[in-house]
Design a protein around this motif. Structure first.
Motif, PDB file in Angstrom:
ATOM      1  N   GLY A  45      32.967  68.061   8.511  1.00 31.35           N
ATOM      2  CA  GLY A  45      32.637  67.107   7.215  1.00 31.35           C
ATOM      3  C   GLY A  45      31.818  66.010   7.757  1.00 31.35           C
ATOM      4  N   GLY A  46      31.302  65.800   9.076  1.00 26.85           N
ATOM      5  CA  GLY A  46      30.432  64.602   9.570  1.00 26.85           C
ATOM      6  C   GLY A  46      31.444  63.545   9.619  1.00 26.85           C
ATOM      7  N   ILE A  47      32.747  63.671   9.854  1.00 27.09           N
ATOM      8  CA  ILE A  47      33.684  62.310  10.408  1.00 27.09           C
ATOM      9  C   ILE A  47      33.694  62.580  12.134  1.00 27.09           C
ATOM     10  CG2 ILE A  47      36.054  61.670  10.334  1.00 27.09           C
ATOM     11  CD1 ILE A  47      36.313  63.185   7.817  1.00 27.09           C
ATOM     12  N   ILE A  48      33.626  61.167  12.600  1.00 25.12           N
ATOM     13  CA  ILE A  48      33.542  61.015  13.776  1.00 25.12           C
ATOM     14  C   ILE A  48      34.901  60.055  14.271  1.00 25.12           C
ATOM     15  CG2 ILE A  48      32.161  59.930  15.841  1.00 25.12           C
ATOM     16  CD1 ILE A  48      29.567  60.449  14.277  1.00 25.12           C
ATOM     17  N   SER A  49      35.464  60.698  15.209  1.00 25.51           N
ATOM     18  CA  SER A  49      36.746  59.909  15.735  1.00 25.51           C
ATOM     19  C   SER A  49      36.451  59.316  16.926  1.00 25.51           C
ATOM     20  CB  SER A  49      37.892  61.025  15.799  1.00 25.51           C
ATOM     21  OG  SER A  49      39.005  60.343  16.382  1.00 25.51           O
ATOM     22  N   TYR A  50      36.805  57.867  17.118  1.00 27.74           N
ATOM     23  CA  TYR A  50      36.622  57.217  18.274  1.00 27.74           C
ATOM     24  C   TYR A  50      37.935  56.834  18.772  1.00 27.74           C
ATOM     25  CZ  TYR A  50      31.652  56.807  16.739  1.00 27.74           C
ATOM     26  OH  TYR A  50      30.537  56.890  15.868  1.00 27.74           O
ATOM     27  N   SER A  51      38.159  56.818  19.922  1.00 29.21           N
ATOM     28  CA  SER A  51      39.431  56.413  20.693  1.00 29.21           C
ATOM     29  C   SER A  51      39.066  55.397  21.589  1.00 29.21           C
ATOM     30  CB  SER A  51      40.082  57.685  21.752  1.00 29.21           C
ATOM     31  OG  SER A  51      40.476  58.787  20.835  1.00 29.21           O
TER      32      SER A  51
END
Length: 73
Positions: A45-51
């Protein structure tokens, strides 16, 4: 006739991703010593997760996950 390069408007800068916005907010906090970017994941869905790893006094580290997604609606 005016060349096309003179009639085009310059592109606006792309919006910041959630990770960089959060880093800028956190780095100004007096108890934050450093911030490490631990990873980035492209999700459906075009979601980007950053840690992020936020280094605090006393050898503590706060782990933060933030997702950059469009608002529904």
């Amino acid at each position: 006739m005016t060349p096309a390069s003179k009639t085009r408007r310059p592109r606006s800068a792309p919006p910041d991703h959630a990770g960089s916005v959060l880093c800028r907010l956190l780095i100004h906090h007096p108890e934050v010593l450093d911030i490490r970017i631990l990873g980035q994941t492209d999700m459906s869905g075009g979601i980007i997760s950053y840690s992020l790893g936020v280094i605090l006094p006393g050898g503590r580290e706060l782990y933060v996950d933030v997702e950059d997604a469009s608002l529904a609606g």
